[in-house]
Design a protein around this motif. Structure first.
Motif, mmCIF file in Angstrom:
data_model
loop_
_atom_site.group_PDB
_atom_site.id
_atom_site.type_symbol
_atom_site.label_atom_id
_atom_site.label_comp_id
_atom_site.label_asym_id
_atom_site.label_seq_id
_atom_site.Cartn_x
_atom_site.Cartn_y
_atom_site.Cartn_z
ATOM 1 N N GLY A 161 0.838 -1.092 -0.077
ATOM 2 C CA GLY A 161 -0.011 -0.035 0.006
ATOM 3 C C GLY A 161 0.881 1.154 -0.048
ATOM 4 O O GLY A 161 0.550 2.269 -0.886
ATOM 5 N N ARG A 162 1.842 1.386 0.874
ATOM 6 C CA ARG A 162 2.711 2.304 0.676
ATOM 7 C C ARG A 162 3.337 2.606 -0.629
ATOM 8 O O ARG A 162 3.701 3.732 -0.984
ATOM 9 C CB ARG A 162 3.940 2.109 1.997
ATOM 10 N N LEU A 163 3.953 1.393 -1.221
ATOM 11 C CA LEU A 163 4.490 1.575 -2.736
ATOM 12 C C LEU A 163 3.475 2.159 -3.637
ATOM 13 O O LEU A 163 3.642 3.070 -4.612
ATOM 14 C CB LEU A 163 4.645 0.185 -3.179
ATOM 15 N N ALA A 164 1.953 1.783 -3.645
ATOM 16 C CA ALA A 164 0.847 2.295 -4.075
ATOM 17 C C ALA A 164 0.855 4.257 -4.082
ATOM 18 O O ALA A 164 0.664 4.625 -5.212
ATOM 19 C CB ALA A 164 -0.347 1.682 -3.945
ATOM 20 N N ALA A 165 1.225 4.371 -2.787
ATOM 21 C CA ALA A 165 1.107 5.681 -2.852
ATOM 22 C C ALA A 165 2.190 6.346 -3.083
ATOM 23 O O ALA A 165 1.736 7.623 -3.970
ATOM 24 C CB ALA A 165 0.803 5.986 -0.960
ATOM 25 N N GLN A 166 3.289 5.962 -3.242
ATOM 26 C CA GLN A 166 4.595 6.585 -3.762
ATOM 27 C C GLN A 166 4.531 6.636 -5.176
ATOM 28 O O GLN A 166 4.820 7.604 -5.931
ATOM 29 C CB GLN A 166 5.693 5.824 -3.030
ATOM 30 N N ALA A 167 3.976 5.735 -5.622
ATOM 31 C CA ALA A 167 3.963 5.523 -7.292
ATOM 32 C C ALA A 167 3.074 6.488 -7.901
ATOM 33 O O ALA A 167 3.392 7.147 -8.811
ATOM 34 C CB ALA A 167 3.464 4.179 -7.948
ATOM 35 N N LEU A 168 1.699 6.643 -7.310
ATOM 36 C CA LEU A 168 0.820 7.582 -7.759
ATOM 37 C C LEU A 168 1.210 9.126 -7.466
ATOM 38 O O LEU A 168 0.874 10.001 -8.363
ATOM 39 C CB LEU A 168 -0.658 7.341 -7.043
ATOM 40 N N ILE A 169 2.130 9.256 -6.172
ATOM 41 C CA ILE A 169 2.620 10.547 -5.960
ATOM 42 C C ILE A 169 3.516 11.050 -7.059
ATOM 43 O O ILE A 169 3.768 12.046 -7.702
ATOM 44 C CB ILE A 169 3.077 10.665 -4.748
ATOM 45 N N ARG A 175 -4.444 14.271 -5.195
ATOM 46 C CA ARG A 175 -5.838 13.959 -4.912
ATOM 47 C C ARG A 175 -5.876 12.341 -5.200
ATOM 48 O O ARG A 175 -6.317 11.957 -6.261
ATOM 49 C CB ARG A 175 -6.929 14.709 -5.546
ATOM 50 N N ILE A 176 -5.610 11.563 -4.249
ATOM 51 C CA ILE A 176 -5.499 10.244 -4.528
ATOM 52 C C ILE A 176 -6.342 9.465 -3.446
ATOM 53 O O ILE A 176 -6.497 9.723 -2.501
ATOM 54 C CB ILE A 176 -4.143 9.752 -4.104
ATOM 55 N N ALA A 177 -7.216 8.478 -3.921
ATOM 56 C CA ALA A 177 -8.101 7.581 -3.400
ATOM 57 C C ALA A 177 -7.797 6.189 -3.257
ATOM 58 O O ALA A 177 -6.941 5.944 -3.950
ATOM 59 C CB ALA A 177 -9.546 7.935 -4.106
ATOM 60 N N GLY A 178 -8.257 5.649 -2.074
ATOM 61 C CA GLY A 178 -8.145 4.112 -2.202
ATOM 62 C C GLY A 178 -9.693 3.613 -1.802
ATOM 63 O O GLY A 178 -10.198 3.898 -1.173
ATOM 64 N N ARG A 236 -18.512 11.470 -4.723
ATOM 65 C CA ARG A 236 -17.986 12.685 -3.698
ATOM 66 C C ARG A 236 -16.925 13.571 -4.334
ATOM 67 O O ARG A 236 -16.275 14.358 -3.692
ATOM 68 C CB ARG A 236 -17.131 11.484 -2.736
ATOM 69 N N GLY A 237 -17.241 13.485 -5.656
ATOM 70 C CA GLY A 237 -16.240 14.329 -6.431
ATOM 71 C C GLY A 237 -15.198 13.899 -7.067
ATOM 72 O O GLY A 237 -14.309 14.640 -7.944
ATOM 73 N N GLY A 238 -14.605 12.609 -6.996
ATOM 74 C CA GLY A 238 -13.810 11.884 -7.684
ATOM 75 C C GLY A 238 -12.518 11.896 -7.072
ATOM 76 O O GLY A 238 -12.157 12.773 -6.194
ATOM 77 N N ALA A 239 -11.200 11.729 -7.995
ATOM 78 C CA ALA A 239 -9.935 12.077 -7.589
ATOM 79 C C ALA A 239 -9.205 11.899 -8.955
ATOM 80 O O ALA A 239 -9.428 11.543 -9.955
ATOM 81 C CB ALA A 239 -9.604 10.658 -6.595
ATOM 82 N N GLN A 240 -7.841 12.171 -8.539
ATOM 83 C CA GLN A 240 -6.912 12.328 -9.875
ATOM 84 C C GLN A 240 -6.425 10.880 -10.056
ATOM 85 O O GLN A 240 -6.061 10.464 -11.353
ATOM 86 C CB GLN A 240 -5.827 13.326 -9.424
ATOM 87 N N ALA A 241 -6.382 10.116 -9.019
ATOM 88 C CA ALA A 241 -5.888 8.705 -9.029
ATOM 89 C C ALA A 241 -6.398 7.903 -8.005
ATOM 90 O O ALA A 241 -6.534 8.237 -7.102
ATOM 91 C CB ALA A 241 -4.224 8.716 -8.885
#
Length: 331
Positions: A161-169, A175-178, A236-241
């Motif tokens: 999960g941390r890798l997913a956050a870093q990859a999308l950043i 504005r990142i959703a999970g 809820r307005g969506g997200a960029q990723a």
């Protein structure tokens, strides 16, 4: 066995060795025994043999579902590793339920499995006690527990999960959703929850909000889960990723975006988990965090064979890791 030995002209011991350890028997004697077995239609009584050998020849494999291809692949890897030594898996399915896992264990233990393989590290107190007292090797898979019941083969879902956050950043999203299943109820995907926990920590440590980490519906085992969760996010307005805890859910989310006329990745980037075949074939192809399900099964089988042979096998926890695979769905 006596009938086979008479027909083949060998001793009952030679028949036994041919069926249990054929490498100890000469090719000529082995051929005669197998021909007699075929002619008589003889089937060895493994239960009776187990009374003297204390081996039943089967390994209990307990997984949450077989609709997830990764668990089926793990079963294939385990079988490939252990079948040459005469072991076969007996599969139990829990439906992501801790209570059902206990039921499955209580049904399997009286059949005296030679080893137990169970997906995950979250067990009821009674189930954990059953595993600890089983008297056979136990391997927890698809996770990396700090204190396994016995042994473990897997990876850290939290770090995935941390890798997913870093990859999308790194791809420029702020504005990142999970999206994952609910954290309540009888059926819970604890591994998926750990991936979202890692995602949230990764976002917060980067100074980004985590308010779009949504828990929707039951354990993510259907395409509809991803579609419904994506619909809630868009409301809820969506997200960029978006990171979804399974490629199955990610595919459903991708289809929901296409139904609404949203472009992937131009309007929203989608990242899944698992590297399923469907994610490699859909349009656009899914970016994902890939694991090796066959390798998990094969390594577990190799570990068990060593333990069953009485070898001093180390370490207690085998971490096979994961890797980021970027495709068209994230641009």
């Amino acid at each position: 066995m006596r009938d086979v030995s008479r027909l083949a002209g060998v001793s009952p011991m030679t028949v036994s060795r041919t069926l249990a350890e054929p490498g100890l028997v000469s090719p000529e004697a082995r051929a005669r025994v197998l021909a007699a077995v075929d002619r008589l239609g003889y089937v060895p009584d493994r239960g009776a043999g187990g009374l003297s050998s204390r081996r039943t020849g089967f390994v209990a494999l307990i997984v949450p579902t077989l609709t997830n291809p990764n668990f089926a692949d793990t079963a294939a890897g385990l079988t490939a590793a252990m079948r040459p030594r005469g072991y076969q898996p007996l599969i139990g399915v829990t439906g992501y339920s801790v209570a059902e896992e206990e039921v499955v264990l209580r049904a399997m233990l009286p059949r005296r499995p030679d080893a137990i393989v169970v997906a995950g590290m979250r067990h009821s107190p009674a189930a954990r006690d059953l595993l600890a007292r089983a008297g056979v090797p136990v391997v927890e898979i698809w996770d990396r527990p700090e204190m396994p019941v016995d042994r473990a083969v897997g990876f850290s879902n939290y770090e995935a999960g941390r890798l997913a956050a870093q990859a999308l950043i790194d791809l420029g999203a702020t504005r990142i959703a999970g999206l994952g299943p609910e954290r309540t109820g009888e059926a819970r995907d604890f591994r998926g929850e750990e991936r979202l926990r890692g995602l949230g920590d990764g976002l917060r440590q980067a100074g980004l909000p985590d308010d779009l980490i949504l828990h929707h519906g039951r354990a993510a085992g259907a395409f509809a889960h991803g579609a419904e969760a994506m619909a809630e996010l868009l409301a809820r307005g969506g997200a960029q990723a978006v990171f979804l805890v399974s490629d199955i859910s990610a595919f459903g989310a991708l289809m929901e975006c296409q139904r609404r006329g949203l472009r992937v990745p131009q309007d929203v980037r989608i990242l899944g988990f698992g590297d399923f075949e469907i994610g490699r074939q859909c349009v656009p192809r899914l970016s994902t965090i890939a694991v090796d399900p066959v390798g998990i099964g094969r390594r577990t089988g190799e570990l068990l064979l060593g333990l069953l042979d009485g070898e001093a096998v180390a370490p207690a926890v085998v971490d096979l890791g994961f890797r980021l695979v970027l495709r068209e769905s994230t641009g």
